[in-house]
Design a protein around this motif. Structure first.
Motif, PDB file in Angstrom:
ATOM      1  N   HIS A  66       0.448   4.670  -2.149  1.00 22.93           N
ATOM      2  CA  HIS A  66       0.190   5.870  -1.331  1.00 22.93           C
ATOM      3  C   HIS A  66       1.217   6.961  -1.695  1.00 22.93           C
ATOM      4  CE1 HIS A  66      -0.827   7.579   2.789  1.00 22.93           C
ATOM      5  NE2 HIS A  66       0.398   8.058   2.670  1.00 22.93           N
TER       6      HIS A  66
ATOM      7  N   ASN B 287       2.374  12.300  -7.489  1.00 14.57           N
ATOM      8  CA  ASN B 287       1.545  12.921  -8.536  1.00 14.57           C
ATOM      9  C   ASN B 287       1.564  14.441  -8.378  1.00 14.57           C
ATOM     10  OD1 ASN B 287       0.665  10.622  -9.820  1.00 14.57           O
ATOM     11  ND2 ASN B 287      -1.269  10.474  -8.693  1.00 14.57           N
TER      12      ASN B 287
ATOM     13  N   ARG C 159       0.831  -1.209   0.000  1.00 12.13           N
ATOM     14  CA  ARG C 159       0.000   0.000   0.000  1.00 12.13           C
ATOM     15  C   ARG C 159       0.871   1.267   0.000  1.00 12.13           C
ATOM     16  NH1 ARG C 159      -3.028   3.351  -1.986  1.00 12.13           N
ATOM     17  NH2 ARG C 159      -3.393   5.102  -0.618  1.00 12.13           N
TER      18      ARG C 159
HETATM   19  C1  MEV Z   1      -3.215   7.319  -8.768  1.00 15.82           C
HETATM   20  O1  MEV Z   1      -2.374   7.983  -9.683  1.00 15.82           O
HETATM   21  C2  MEV Z   1      -2.802   7.613  -7.350  1.00 15.82           C
HETATM   22  C3  MEV Z   1      -3.551   6.831  -6.268  1.00 15.82           C
HETATM   23  O2  MEV Z   1      -3.489   5.443  -6.542  1.00 15.82           O
HETATM   24  C4  MEV Z   1      -2.893   7.165  -4.968  1.00 15.82           C
HETATM   25  C5  MEV Z   1      -3.380   6.346  -3.800  1.00 15.82           C
HETATM   26  O3  MEV Z   1      -3.853   5.221  -3.984  1.00 15.82           O
HETATM   27  O4  MEV Z   1      -3.222   6.851  -2.672  1.00 15.82           O
HETATM   28  C6  MEV Z   1      -5.011   7.212  -6.267  1.00 15.82           C
END
Ligand code: MEV
Length: 431
Positions: free
Chosen positions: A266, A272, A262
């Motif tokens: 995360h 991003n 995870r």
């Molecule tokens: C997608 O680009 C990013 C996520 O998968 C991040 C997350 O799961 O915390 C939505």
């Protein structure tokens, strides 16, 4: 035609394209026009971009966007972002607004030390090496004086040089561990130039000691170039189902603290936001990525970069992230859009930029965890991605307007969008 080529970099742009298209792209004229479609009509600007790297044949567009409504240490910011992922800017804007109504983001730079190493081999007595290092150290610093002069004027430079014995890890392996403060520049070239001079003098003066330099290079592991960003509010200010939301959110962060499967996703969500601003400001996203993930594993166990606490009715969410950034040097002022990004950010120092980018990462993680622990991620993601699906299906502007409206309160998938488009076209035909 042969598929290996010599002297390729010496050919002009057209010759490079001709070679590529005739050898690998079946002489398809459409390829040439696609490449040329992205050339800038301003020849000087195009040349500037051509010269960033070798063998440039076109430009690769990514969207440049801004996310408004960020309040950081009581100061308003609009954050420029470059990304191809549909939901990133929308998420940043939503979260910025949300926290602007709850006191905004608070940030602090914890430290700004970077390092580089001269890696070398030595297979004699350690005491002799230590004595040699102690005597030569002032000379090593002296040798870099002309390179460090300007940086020292700005308050930075070399902080220290240490001899490190690494023979417990690898036979005969030692290093000079050099620490730096590079102020407003990311400092990669500065650090590497200093290290190469240090290595040269260290080797040259050692004479009979038998020191073998292996390499001299900065480290992208920067656990002491660290920034913290935080949001907090009373739990009941969190909105609908506040207590349940806070609890689930807290659990989601705890899971990312203990479960690497995870934690990686995360942290990817954090990146991003981080990368989008790093790219928009002309900084080195590979360095930032490498440094951040290494930091996330500093305990020997890959973990979340964010933390959450709920104490005495207060919800707190924060990030600690290492960031090596520059607001001078590199492409930061050379790429017109990178320069513009720094203008949008009111020309921050590197320290301020660290804080802004940490906020972008924290905001993105907040958005992801909020969605994941409530509606699920796909609702928002697919809604944002719908434009791309419709473009891929060749929908007209009119069809897009109708279908965006149609999917406003419906789940979205590629096949659902495709079916809806077909139906819409049939209906229009029958009208
Ligand atoms: C997608 O680009 C990013 C996520 O998968 C991040 C997350 O799961 O915390 C939505």
């Amino acid at each position: 035609m042969t598929k290996t080529v010599t002297g390729f970099s010496k050919r002009n742009k057209q010759e490079k394209i001709d070679w590529l298209v005739s050898n690998f792209l079946k002489n398809d004229p459409k390829i040439v026009s696609t490449l040329k479609q992205y050339w800038n009509s301003d020849e000087k600007l195009q040349q500037l971009h051509d010269e960033f790297i070798e063998n440039t044949i076109s430009n690769f567009y990514l969207p440049y966007a801004v996310a408004p409504n960020f309040i950081i240490n009581n100061k308003p910011y609009v954050i420029p972002m470059v990304t191809e992922e549909s939901s990133v800017v929308a998420a940043a804007s939503l979260v910025a607004k949300f926290w602007s109504e709850r006191g905004g983001f608070k940030t602090e730079v914890i430290s700004t030390i970077k390092s580089g190493q001269v890696h070398f081999m030595y297979n004699h007595n350690f005491d002799d090496l230590e004595i040699y290092f102690t005597t030569i150290k002032p000379k090593l610093l002296e040798a870099t004086e002309s390179i460090t002069k300007n940086m020292r004027k700005r308050g930075g430079g070399i902080l220290n040089i240490e001899l490190i014995n690494k023979t417990d890890k690898l036979d005969n392996y030692y290093q000079l561990h050099v620490t730096f403060d590079t102020i407003d520049s990311m400092g990669a070239n500065f650090i590497n130039s200093c290290l190469e001079v240090i290595a040269k003098v260290f080797r040259k003066e050692s004479r009979s000691l038998g020191i073998e330099i292996v390499m001299s290079i900065l480290s992208n592991y920067i656990p002491d170039c660290l920034v913290k960003a935080e949001v907090s509010c009373k739990i009941d200010e969190l909105g609908e189902n506040a207590t349940e939301f806070a609890q689930k959110f807290y659990q989601a962060v705890q899971i990312a603290q203990v479960e690497p499967y995870r934690a990686v996703t995360h942290n990817k969500g954090i990146m991003n936001g981080v990368d989008a601003v790093v790219i928009a400001t002309g900084n080195d996203f590979r360095a930032v990525e490498a440094g951040t993930h290494a930091y996330a594993s500093k305990t020997g166990h890959y973990k979340s970069l964010t933390n959450c606490s709920i104490t005495n009715g207060i919800f707190k969410f924060w990030i600690e992230i290492p960031l090596a950034l520059g607001t001078v040097g590199g492409l930061t002022k050379l790429h017109p859009l990178a320069k513009l990004s720094l203008d949008v950010l009111q020309n921050p120092s590197a320290k301020e930029l660290m804080q802004i980018i940490a906020v972008a990462g924290l905001a993105q993680n907040f958005a992801a965890l909020k969605a994941l622990t409530t509606t699920g991620i796909q609702k928002g993601h697919m809604k944002m991605h719908l434009q791309n699906i419709l473009n891929q299906l060749g929908a007209t502007l009119e069809e897009k307007v109708e279908l965006l409206n149609y999917f406003n309160d419906r789940p979205v998938s590629f096949s659902m969008a495709s079916d809806a488009l077909q139906k819409l076209r049939v209906t229009k035909l029958l009208e």
